[in-house]
Design an enzyme around this catalytic site. Sequence first.
Site, PDB file in Angstrom:
ATOM      1  N   MET A  10      51.142  57.764  41.256  1.00  6.59           N
ATOM      2  CA  MET A  10      50.980  59.073  41.572  1.00  6.59           C
ATOM      3  C   MET A  10      50.441  59.951  40.561  1.00  6.59           C
ATOM      4  SD  MET A  10      54.530  60.795  42.993  1.00  6.59           S
ATOM      5  CE  MET A  10      55.295  61.563  41.467  1.00  6.59           C
ATOM      6  N   ARG A  36      62.333  61.203  43.638  1.00  2.00           N
ATOM      7  CA  ARG A  36      63.222  61.901  42.920  1.00  2.00           C
ATOM      8  C   ARG A  36      64.597  61.258  43.161  1.00  2.00           C
ATOM      9  NH1 ARG A  36      61.635  68.394  43.438  1.00  2.00           N
ATOM     10  NH2 ARG A  36      59.800  68.274  41.937  1.00  2.00           N
ATOM     11  N   TYR A  41      61.042  63.647  33.887  1.00  2.00           N
ATOM     12  CA  TYR A  41      59.961  63.150  34.734  1.00  2.00           C
ATOM     13  C   TYR A  41      60.606  63.491  36.371  1.00  2.00           C
ATOM     14  CZ  TYR A  41      61.126  58.223  34.555  1.00  2.00           C
ATOM     15  OH  TYR A  41      61.515  56.807  34.615  1.00  2.00           O
ATOM     16  N   GLU A  42      59.392  63.671  37.083  1.00  2.00           N
ATOM     17  CA  GLU A  42      59.636  63.814  38.684  1.00  2.00           C
ATOM     18  C   GLU A  42      60.426  65.147  38.792  1.00  2.00           C
ATOM     19  OE1 GLU A  42      57.499  61.069  40.177  1.00  2.00           O
ATOM     20  OE2 GLU A  42      58.538  63.031  41.427  1.00  2.00           O
ATOM     21  N   GLY A  43      59.990  66.229  38.013  1.00  2.00           N
ATOM     22  CA  GLY A  43      60.441  67.430  37.843  1.00  2.00           C
ATOM     23  C   GLY A  43      61.553  67.636  37.139  1.00  2.00           C
TER      24      GLY A  43
END
Length: 588
Positions: A170, A303, A444-446
């Site tokens: 990603m 997420r 990570y991932e927001g």
Amino acid sequence: MSPSVGAPTPYKAPIGEVLAALEVAGFHNLTTFPRFAHVDLDTVTSLLQEFARLAEGDIASGDRSGDAFGATLDTATGTVQVPEEFKKAYDKYVEGGWGTLSVPEEFGGGGFPAVVSSVLQEFFASANMALSLNPVLTQGSIEALIQWGTSDEQALFLAKLTTGEWSGTMNLTEPQAGSDLGAIRTMATPNADGTWSLSGTKIFITWGEHELAENIVHLVLARTPDAPAGSRGLSVFLVPKYAVNADGSLGERNSLRAQSLEHKLGIHASPTCVMQFDNATGFLVGPLHGGMKVMFTMMNNARLAIGVQGPATAERAYQHAYDYASNREQGNAGNVQPPKSSYIIEHPDVQRMLLLMNTSTIAARMMILTAMVQKDIAHYGASDEERAKAQFMVDLLTPIAKAWSTDRGFETTSLGVQVFGGAGFIEESGIAQRLRDARIAPIYEGTNGIQALDLVFRKIPSAEGSRVRTFLGEIATSLESLHASAILASAAGRVQSALQVLSDTTEWMLNAVKESPKDAQAGATAYLELFGSVLAGWQMLQRASLASASHERAALEAEFFVLEFVLPSAAKASAITAGVARLGALAR
Ligand SMILES: Cc1cc2nc3c(=O)[nH]c(=O)nc-3n(C[C@H](O)[C@H](O)[C@H](O)COP(=O)(O)OP(=O)(O)OC[C@H]3O[C@@H](n4cnc5c(N)ncnc54)[C@H](O)[C@@H]3O)c2cc1C
């Protein structure tokens, strides 16, 4: 010289706890769906036992050497090397078809519920978090292609991605575009033959380059010429490391490369790459300028997968700390005659730490698996209404499960270090790796701060707040029946009080989102913490009510959890509603 620490405790997959968590999560609802007619708990248990052997054996075998030696980039050839054990473990994962388990049958998969793969992910990440990230990213690419890919893209790429023969990445982040993806600059320009040429630099790309799989399928978020500014001008492109011919064979190498690898605090053997794209050939996935929708398909999946790393890292740390505490002698807890010493597990403060570790692991696991069961219902539920309700639950639970459980993961690994005392600070003990590996998951991932904003500004306001109110009402009804059980009554009463605080602060938030957004932003993280803790407290009570064999023990664990997690987060209600003013001189 540190006290004798021995080799790190071998990982043992917690199958019994997972089955209990699946029961609380409502797994049995899925087995009634025609889509899952071939799925029952016995089959799932056998699969978990089989995968557990792989995780405990080959996958775990590279964990320590991965931490010690990490990943290296050979700049002359552009290849990335990881420890030898990784290749063997990855090949076995591919040969076993584990990546295909939850892929729908029409795409060549096993058609199992996604929640089952989520359990495999937990075992994988507990055993070797750095390697586990590779299939996690691939899974996101698979979901994006199933939902958004053209039939040609699906035909060429899906089968090999599902087996893991090819892996996925990603590519979102750029130096100036992290939490704010609207700032992305990577450019995609159209070619006459319908393909696109991508140029730009992406940073922090997990498993962006490696030799474990034959090909790497990069999904890249990029801007097209004359696109609107900000995130509305972004599109997603599939950019393979090697071109794929019409017959599926591999063609020329694409013009992209890993320029360097990051040196990190943890997950050393997961290559985190700076990726350089120089007119690399790509294919549009999903609508032009619809990139955020496509990316959210991947990110929502990822997420929850990152949320899994909370219980995964916590479980591994707990097993190690429990073992150490059972063998390290120090002080006298009143159970031995001097000059003998007690094992430290006899000291109430060590018992407190171990129980904190264990209960937060259990609670985080139940929360993730609940979100995953809802995800399966959202896909395959019997009616539109059932699917829509489940989709709301997935949307609501995703930021909570990601943030709450990864925060618990880090706290738990830190407690693990504490149980070891000074030896915990020494790398040789192995527990320090757990702490270092777990630290990335809240980022990570927001980041977890961004998850809290997502919860407050996008999730709870859904349908003017009516959906979240309905859900809180359902928890209240369920708590009333739990309250009827004598052994659970006092803890259920406490969760009921905290639920009232959650309902009140939810109303405050719904108003603040419209009237004073900065106040809502200032309280968002404490609000997410409260939401997660109430949810977890309720689930710990459900677990106790369902535990027929060890009902009393599970009830005590629920009570302990409520006192340690639910009460403190409810006591922070005034921090949630104090608004931005409480940030004093820093508030602008
Ligand atoms: C090991 C590792 C692996 C990664 N893997 C990938 C990958 O495979 N693919 C990929 O694309 N990216 C990847 N990332 C990037 C990761 O997703 C970002 O680092 C993360 O989203 C945060 O962005 P940032 O680092 O730019 O931090 P920033 O956005 O600069 O944030 C810094 C701080 O400010 C806060 N903040 C920022 N904006 C706001 C706001 N609007 N409101 C409130 N607070 C805010 C954040 O919460 C954070 O605390 C990876 C990162 C690491 C370290």
